[in-house]
Design an enzyme around this catalytic site. Structure first.
Site, mmCIF file in Angstrom:
data_model
loop_
_atom_site.group_PDB
_atom_site.id
_atom_site.type_symbol
_atom_site.label_atom_id
_atom_site.label_comp_id
_atom_site.label_asym_id
_atom_site.label_seq_id
_atom_site.Cartn_x
_atom_site.Cartn_y
_atom_site.Cartn_z
ATOM 1 N N LYS A 181 -0.529 10.207 14.714
ATOM 2 C CA LYS A 181 1.098 9.579 15.128
ATOM 3 C C LYS A 181 1.122 10.098 16.275
ATOM 4 C CE LYS A 181 2.635 7.803 11.195
ATOM 5 N NZ LYS A 181 2.870 6.272 11.061
ATOM 6 N N LYS A 195 -2.211 -10.011 11.361
ATOM 7 C CA LYS A 195 -1.332 -9.957 12.272
ATOM 8 C C LYS A 195 -2.836 -11.426 13.257
ATOM 9 C CE LYS A 195 -0.460 -5.432 12.756
ATOM 10 N NZ LYS A 195 0.865 -5.216 13.428
ATOM 11 N N LYS A 228 0.732 -1.361 -0.222
ATOM 12 C CA LYS A 228 0.000 0.465 0.035
ATOM 13 C C LYS A 228 1.370 1.447 0.186
ATOM 14 C CE LYS A 228 -0.820 1.650 4.087
ATOM 15 N NZ LYS A 228 0.159 2.115 5.045
ATOM 16 N N HIS A 237 -5.829 0.252 6.648
ATOM 17 C CA HIS A 237 -6.042 -1.388 7.719
ATOM 18 C C HIS A 237 -6.924 -0.732 8.670
ATOM 19 C CE1 HIS A 237 -1.978 -1.423 7.198
ATOM 20 N NE2 HIS A 237 -1.475 -0.258 8.367
ATOM 21 N N ASP A 266 -3.261 6.784 4.341
ATOM 22 C CA ASP A 266 -1.569 6.423 5.197
ATOM 23 C C ASP A 266 -2.570 4.742 6.665
ATOM 24 O OD1 ASP A 266 0.729 5.031 6.040
ATOM 25 O OD2 ASP A 266 0.826 5.886 7.764
HETATM 26 C C1 BG6 Z 1 2.066 1.482 8.130
HETATM 27 C C2 BG6 Z 1 1.717 2.640 8.149
HETATM 28 O O1 BG6 Z 1 0.612 0.704 6.912
HETATM 29 O O2 BG6 Z 1 1.867 0.388 9.395
HETATM 30 C C3 BG6 Z 1 2.569 3.284 9.061
HETATM 31 O O3 BG6 Z 1 2.238 3.100 6.355
HETATM 32 C C4 BG6 Z 1 2.187 2.785 10.366
HETATM 33 O O4 BG6 Z 1 2.637 4.457 8.944
HETATM 34 C C5 BG6 Z 1 2.564 1.598 10.016
HETATM 35 O O5 BG6 Z 1 3.452 3.325 11.467
HETATM 36 C C6 BG6 Z 1 2.423 0.722 11.762
HETATM 37 O O6 BG6 Z 1 1.934 -0.650 11.503
HETATM 38 P P1 BG6 Z 1 2.197 -1.274 13.005
HETATM 39 O O7 BG6 Z 1 1.580 -2.765 13.120
HETATM 40 O O8 BG6 Z 1 3.596 -1.207 13.626
HETATM 41 O O9 BG6 Z 1 0.931 -0.841 13.618
#
Ligand code: BG6
Length: 524
Positions: A376, A220, A186, A278, A273
């Protein structure tokens, strides 16, 4: 996750198990590990952050768990002036730093013998001819039998050129019982229009069932556990609807800033993002009806119904929120604001926090808002889905007895401390009747001895096995953009996102957004 022997392309090894297969139609021992057959993985963008921290370690962890073939090949493609040995030591350094399982010399020796590096840029036809020769060499000396997967860990603007080069050098074609697959990271475009255009390019080169779009949240364990929780048990589904549920909160909070990803992140922002992929996937899995089976097409059919039934709030100003972090403290560390980060345009309007209210127009969910938020530099790193229930219609207690009683909730803890929490009221010890909220926890760490694999381990293995259920389809991707596009369009007419101090829980706007509906965000 059911792979039918009939639909498996020739040349694919028979997967040794299919964890979600229906035992009535599949008599194999489902507890046997699934092992990838002879194959290789080619990584474009191999020196990038994702490859260093996730992909190379995941390949190593798979090898260490004995899930790759003995002759597995790993090819890095990049512009650096490296040979195979330099690439192997680069990989070793990152595997030692980031892999999940302990470093094992004999696994490493075997894996590194199959490592190759092809130097070149994406527009160099000669480099792709070299890649083709390297792939053939692996077939000869490592027995990879023409089975090769291409991982595009590159910005979307590079997809078309890489896809074209793969097509022109003949690398994209599955032949004589050998498969070729492409893995696309992605984001799939930045809106519906660009996603459709991108898809057109990819589908000109690869067969639809050879394209694997990564949304690593689906890899996951805790996300797959949503299906187990809902559909393997009796006690949740009867209350999983608007008769009992007040609202749903889906949170993906990160304590990190944008790190070295300014080039990618600025102009993209939190919603593109993370929400587009997600969080909408988590929402679809939480809200969907029971699928006929866990095959890719049955899962997609149910997820797509939910994504199609999503209704945006009429008043986007009141029911969405955007924020941008300013300097603050993350634990004991002083951190800079987004606009002061390296590589960020100091007048950038990119949001680092986004929250939206979505409604799902189905009988099951009528009147139940789904609140999605991500950001973030928030208070801590936590991803969770909270199903928050209505109050009991009648409480046969003195009013004082239930003053401390909140709403019941089922909380799926995606990460960290993976598990599920049930929150309900219990009598406090003592002679008075007083009810207070308590938590009952299931924790993966305490309940199982085996540690969960990383999402990328699972997903890379599934690609090598040709097992598609954990990969979003074009339809899901496009439906998700359809949801996000009007929100992005609205935000583009607004000014700067509301500031929030690093280490806090986001902008005030987001709290107001829930307060208007009589709710408040959970403090995870
Ligand atoms: C990614 C995003 O898809 O997922 C990032 O582009 C983010 O910005 C990351 O930090 C987080 O992944 P996880 O598995 O640590 O929650």
């Amino acid at each position: 996750m059911q792979t039918s022997a009939l639909s498996r392309p020739a040349g694919d090894p028979e997967p040794r198990t299919a964890p979600w297969s229906n035992p009535l139609v599949d008599s194999r021992d489902l507890r046997m590990p699934r092992i990838a057959g002879p194959s290789s993985l080619v990584i474009f963008g191999v020196t990038g952050d994702l490859a260093r921290k996730k992909l190379l370690p995941a390949v190593y962890d798979l090898a260490n768990r004995g899930l790759l073939s003995a002759g597995f090949g790993l090819i890095g493609f990049g512009r650096r002036d490296w040979d195979d040995r330099t690439f192997a030591s680069f990989a070793e350094e990152n595997v030692r730093a980031y892999s999940r399982t302990p470093f094992n010399e004999s696994t490493w020796r075997q894996l590194s013998q199959g490592m190759r590096f092809v130097k070149g840029s994406f527009d160099e036809a000669g480099a792709f001819r070299n890649l083709s020769a390297t792939v053939s060499e692996l077939d000869r000396v490592r027995g990879t039998r023409g089975n090769h997967a291409f991982y595009m860990s590159v910005p979307p603007k590079s997809f078309p050129v890489v896809a074209r080069q793969l097509a022109e050098s003949g690398l994209a074609r599955s032949t004589r019982g050998a498969w070729r697959r492409v893995i696309i990271e992605k984001p799939f475009g930045h809106d519906l229009k660009s996603a459709i255009a991108l898809d057109r390019v990819v589908s000109e080169v690869f067969e639809p069932d050879s394209v694997f779009r990564i949304d690593h949240y689906l890899g996951k364990e805790t996300v797959q556990n949503i299906l187990a929780l809902r559909f393997a048990n009796m006690m949740f589904e009867p209350v999983w609807n608007s008769n009992y549920v007040s609202h749903v909160q889906i949170t993906m909070a990160e304590d990190i800033g944008i790190g070295g990803r300014a080039g990618y992140y600025d102009g993209i922002g939190a919603a593109r993002d993370v929400i587009q992929n997600h969080l909408l996937q988590l929402m679809a899995l939480t809200a969907m009806e029971e699928p006929v089976s866990f095959s890719a097409s049955d899962l997609t059919a149910e997820k797509a119904k939910i994504l199609s039934a999503v209704r945006l709030p009429r008043d986007l100003a009141a029911h969405t929120a955007r924020g941008q972090y300013t300097a603050g403290w993350q634990g004991s560390q002083k951190v800079v604001g987004y606009l002061e980060e390296d590589g960020i345009d100091p007048s950038s309007r990119t949001e680092t926090y986004a929250a939206v209210r979505l409604d799902v127009d189905t009988r099951r969910w009528a009147g139940v808002p789904f609140y999605l938020r991500t950001g973030k530099r928030l208070g801590k790193r936590v991803s969770e889905i909270a199903i928050v229930f209505k109050r009991a219609p009648h409480l046969p207690f003195e009013e004082t007895a239930t003053r401390e009683l909140g709403a019941n909730a089922v909380v799926i803890r995606v990460q960290p401390d993976e598990g599920v929490t049930l929150r309900f009221g219990a009598k406090t010890p003592g002679s008075a009747m007083e009810v207070r909220d308590v938590n009952m926890d299931f924790s993966y760490g305490r309940s199982f001895t085996e540690a969960s694999p990383e999402a990328y381990e699972r997903l890379i293995l599934d690609v090598l096995l040709g097992d598609p259920p954990l990969f979003p389809t074009t339809e899901e991707v496009n439906l998700s953009w359809k949801i996000l596009d009007p929100i992005e369009e609205f935000w583009s007419t607004q000014g700067q996102p509301q500031p929030y101090r690093a280490g806090t829980w986001g902008p005030q706007e987001a709290d107001l957004m829930l307060a208007r509906d009589g709710h408040h965000w959970r403090m995870p």
